[in-house]
Design an enzyme around this catalytic site. Structure first.
Site, PDB file in Angstrom:
ATOM      1  N   LYS A 716       1.875   3.061  -2.766  1.00  0.00           N
ATOM      2  CA  LYS A 716       2.746   4.025  -2.096  1.00  0.00           C
ATOM      3  C   LYS A 716       3.702   4.697  -3.086  1.00  0.00           C
ATOM      4  CE  LYS A 716       1.341   3.770   2.196  1.00  0.00           C
ATOM      5  NZ  LYS A 716       1.917   2.933   3.233  1.00  0.00           N
ATOM      6  N   ARG A 751      -2.602  -4.627   3.649  1.00  0.00           N
ATOM      7  CA  ARG A 751      -3.636  -3.575   3.567  1.00  0.00           C
ATOM      8  C   ARG A 751      -3.565  -2.974   2.160  1.00  0.00           C
ATOM      9  NH1 ARG A 751      -3.845   2.020   4.411  1.00  0.00           N
ATOM     10  NH2 ARG A 751      -5.785   2.783   5.381  1.00  0.00           N
TER      11      ARG A 751
END
Length: 773
Positions: A716, A751
């Site tokens: 991210k 994830r």
């Protein structure tokens, strides 16, 4: 003087209309009896203080000063005293109603107010009790004669009260008041007969409220909070009583003894009802406006068989909690099928379900483990009719009633609670006779009824579980581990066994880190197999990028990217669970039909309201993720208020999505939550989510407590900013740190893109933070 001498003809006979403005009063009559339980919840004799007001006319005695026209209060006292001490009563309400009937019957009182104070009712209050007003017309002749039972009912004048409850909390604005807890004194008046749906005054309602339950709930919340104003304090007390304890109306008086040096106390008193908070919530929503949710085109052809659940039908007025168990065949499917069969004829609506637990067998231990759960239903069936229905379902599902008791069975359905009643005959006992001794019953029941009070044991379900666990610990009883579980592709996964790894498979050309790498069906299928070999437990296939500022594609194109990959994998014998990453109901529907096992919705059902119906239709695990807006707008919606309480907002928003899913028929045991790291959250907010993850999913005050949590920090932007790494594919070790924090915070699934590298990170993290004492 006998009873007839109190009311000579023409003075107070039943045939004469009386103004009843006058009152005969008996103050603080003390009796001793067993009435419910004492402050330590023991069934012991205790003092009871009775106050009586008899509404009558004293005109003739007052005018003549003639003895035959006087009411003999000595006989009134003796009658009440003898009646109150000769029989045990389950509650102060039962005693008050019984006194009213005996005074009306034996002393010919046309109308009476009875107030019962129980000084030893609560540990931290002066007393608790009830005040009711009754007249002869409130009862049938049979009820007054005692030939038929007289159920407890309440009118708008009746009050349940708690007197001088002393609590400790932080309250005030001065610096010294923010450092040390103060004692505050609460007086509560609850109106059990209040009904705002009937001109705010019900004639009589049968519901009551246990003051012990209300006080426990209020104490738990208030003493864990802090307030600056007494107004906020009393409003919170009223809100807790109405929203948590289902009180219709309450008066809260709060006094702060330490407020003013030269005064006894200072405080405030308010009265609130259910409508007040409902209107406030509606006005708040209207003021804020509707959040930005992009509309999407739906193909109705794909959605024609998706179920739609309306509100609970009005005729289903009774509430019951059932226990479910199975250890033969596909146990998870058996539980789900039993719930479907319950609803088939319209006499039952399943309104909530617990999490699912795999439990060791009890009594007969040489058999497979059980899957256990509980459900909350609304029904119009009487208890025996409900029991008959449960037995019919068990028989239809293949249960053999001639085998050994407590042996293996495809389905076992039991009534645990039914409204607040007690019932017993040869075939049925309510509450369930052994529930307080069975952890496999209490654990799932706590998920949906932790604040419900056992009508015989005077304790919350959560307290019964705590007591049972303490007893097991003290007696060194080991009945075997109970595991919160989820059914996934024919297997039962224990949430406490290990942190699951969800491998990311993007079949899109524009994903932020691997766009275009697996955009063909063949390359995607090969990548899925590689992810499993690297250590992935679940493969998450997505056909549309949800990165900031990405373009949304058509439903048809998303289907063409996702469904063929799933079909190809299943045709090759691919056995790992597959998740579909989509917010479109039609895509989720076709993906599950093709062989997917889990729905991962980044919008938690907000983008497509039909999604909840798809989730319920397929009865598969679902992940509800927190975000705001869409790909184009989410990074402009990172304002979480002056306190920047992103975790509080996540809990509130996801709780609403969870409740909508449950209302649509999604089972609680299938729900996973995802705080949405990086979605409508800047870097600091994403770090705050990871930092405060235990608060989100493990705190007693969180609305998401108990739900398994998925965290997706992989590659991210906030990791890129911290590591100054612009290339997303080189953020593996930053991702590893975030995954370690996720495991430490209690995440059940991570994830990630880099499965092989993260696999070892998770193994070590699990060994540190998931190890059992």
């Amino acid at each position: 003087m006998d009873h007839q001498q109190q009311h000579p003809k023409g003075a107070a006979s039943d045939a004469v209309e009386l103004p009843m403005h006058d009152k005969i009063c008996i103050r603080d009559l003390t009796v001793r009896n067993i009435i419910g339980v004492d402050a330590w919840e023991r069934s012991k004799r205790q003092p009871i203080i009775i106050n009586l007001v008899v509404y009558t006319s004293v005109s003739q005695a007052g005018d003549t000063d003639h003895l035959p026209y006087s009411i003999h209060y000595g006989i009134l006292c003796k009658t009440v005293e003898a009646h109150s001490e000769k029989t045990e009563f389950r509650s102060v309400e039962a005693l008050a109603d019984s006194i009213a009937r005996v005074v009306i019957t034996k002393c010919h009182a046309p109308k009476i107010t009875v107030r019962i104070d129980k000084p030893r009712a609560l540990l931290h209050a002066a007393s608790a009790g009830v005040e009711i007003t009754r007249q002869k017309s409130d009862y049938t002749a049979e009820q007054l004669a005692g030939t038929v039972p007289c159920p407890l009912k309440f009118n708008h004048q009746d009050v349940i009260f708690v007197k001088d409850l002393r609590l400790s909390c932080i309250i005030g604005v001065n610096p010294w008041e923010r450092e040390e807890e103060q004692v505050v004194v609460l007086n509560l008046q609850i109106y059990p007969g209040y009904d705002d749906s009937n001109d705010r005054k019900a004639d009589y309602v049968s519901s009551t409220h246990n003051y012990r339950t209300i006080v426990r709930t209020i104490t738990k919340y208030i003493e864990a909070s802090s307030y600056k104003t007494v107004e906020a304090f009393v409003t919170s007390v009223a809100r807790i009583a109405i929203e948590k304890c289902h009180v219709s109306k309450i008066t809260v008086k709060m006094e702060k003894p330490s407020a003013i040096v030269f005064a006894g106390s200072a405080g405030v008193e308010i009265t609130r009802d259910r409508a007040f908070f409902a209107n406030a919530a509606a006005n708040k929503t209207h003021t804020r406006g509707v959040s930005s949710v992009s509309s999407i085109a739906l193909n109705p052809h794909h959605l024609r068989d998706i179920p739609r659940r309306g509100p609970v039908p009005a005729h289903l007025t009774h509430e019951s909690f059932l226990a479910l168990g199975s250890n033969l065949g596909d146990s998870a499917a058996n539980l789900s099928n039993a719930l479907k069969m319950l609803e088939q004829d319209g006499h039952v609506r399943v309104v909530d379900t617990s999490f699912m637990y795999e439990t060791p067998p009890m009594y007969v231990t040489d058999q497979p483990p059980f899957l256990n759960a509980a459900c909350k239903i609304k029904t119009d069936l009487a208890p025996l009719d409900l029991l008959k229905k449960l037995k019919e379902i068990e028989a239809e599902m293949g249960r053999d009633f001639n085998t050994i008791r407590n042996g293996p069975r495809p389905i076992d359905l039991d009534i645990l609670l039914y409204d607040s009643i007690e019932y017993k005959d040869d075939t049925l006992t309510i509450p369930h006779i052994a529930m307080q001794d069975r952890e496999f019953v209490l654990r799932p029941l706590c998920d949906i009824a932790k604040d419900v009070e056992h009508p015989k044991l005077y304790r919350h379900i959560s307290q019964l579980l705590s007591q049972l666990l303490l007893k097991q610990e003290e007696n060194k009883i080991d009945d075997g581990a109970i595991h919160k579980s989820v059914p996934l592709r024919g297997k039962i996964y224990h949430w406490d066994a290990k942190t699951l790894i969800m491998g990311i498979l993007n079949t899109t050309p524009d994903s932020f880190s691997d766009g275009g790498n697996y955009s063909t069906t063949e390359s995607a299928a090969l990548r899925a197999q590689q992810l499993v070999e690297d250590g992935a437990d679940i493969i998450d296939i997505g056909g549309m990028s949800t990165r900031p500022n990405s373009e949304e594609i058509s439903e048809e194109e998303e289907l063409n990217r996702v469904v063929p990959v799933i079909k190809l994998l299943r045709s090759r014998g691919f056995e790992a669970p597959i998740s579909v990453d989509t917010f479109r109901a039609s895509v989720a529907d076709k993906a599950i039909e093709a062989g997917a096992d889990l729905i991962n919705d980044v919008s938690a059902g907000r983008r497509d309201p039909a999604m909840y119906g798809v989730m319920a239709k397929w009865n598969v695990p679902v992940c509800l993720m927190h975000m705001r807006g869409d790909s184009k707008t989410m990074m402009s919606q990172t304002d979480y208020g002056a306190k920047n309480d992103v975790v509080g907002a996540i809990a509130r928003d996801l709780h609403k999505s969870v409740q909508r899913a449950i209302a649509a028929g999604v089972h609680r045991w299938n729900i996973i939550v995802d705080p949405g790291v990086g979605f409508a959250k800047d870097s600091e907010q994403s770090l705050q989510v990871l930092r405060r993850l235990p608060e989100l999913i493990h705190s007693e005050s969180s609305q998401l407590i108990g739900y398994p949590c998925l965290v997706g920090p992989s590659r991210k932007a906030f990791i890129g900013q911290l590591t100054q790494q612009a290339d997303a594919t080189k953020r593996t070790w930053g991702t590893a740190a975030a995954c370690t924090a996720s495991v430490a915070g209690g995440a059940s699934i991570v994830r990630v893109h880099d499965v092989k590298e993260i696999r070892d990170v998770i193994k070590v993290s699990d060994a540190i933070w998931r190890v059992k004492a």
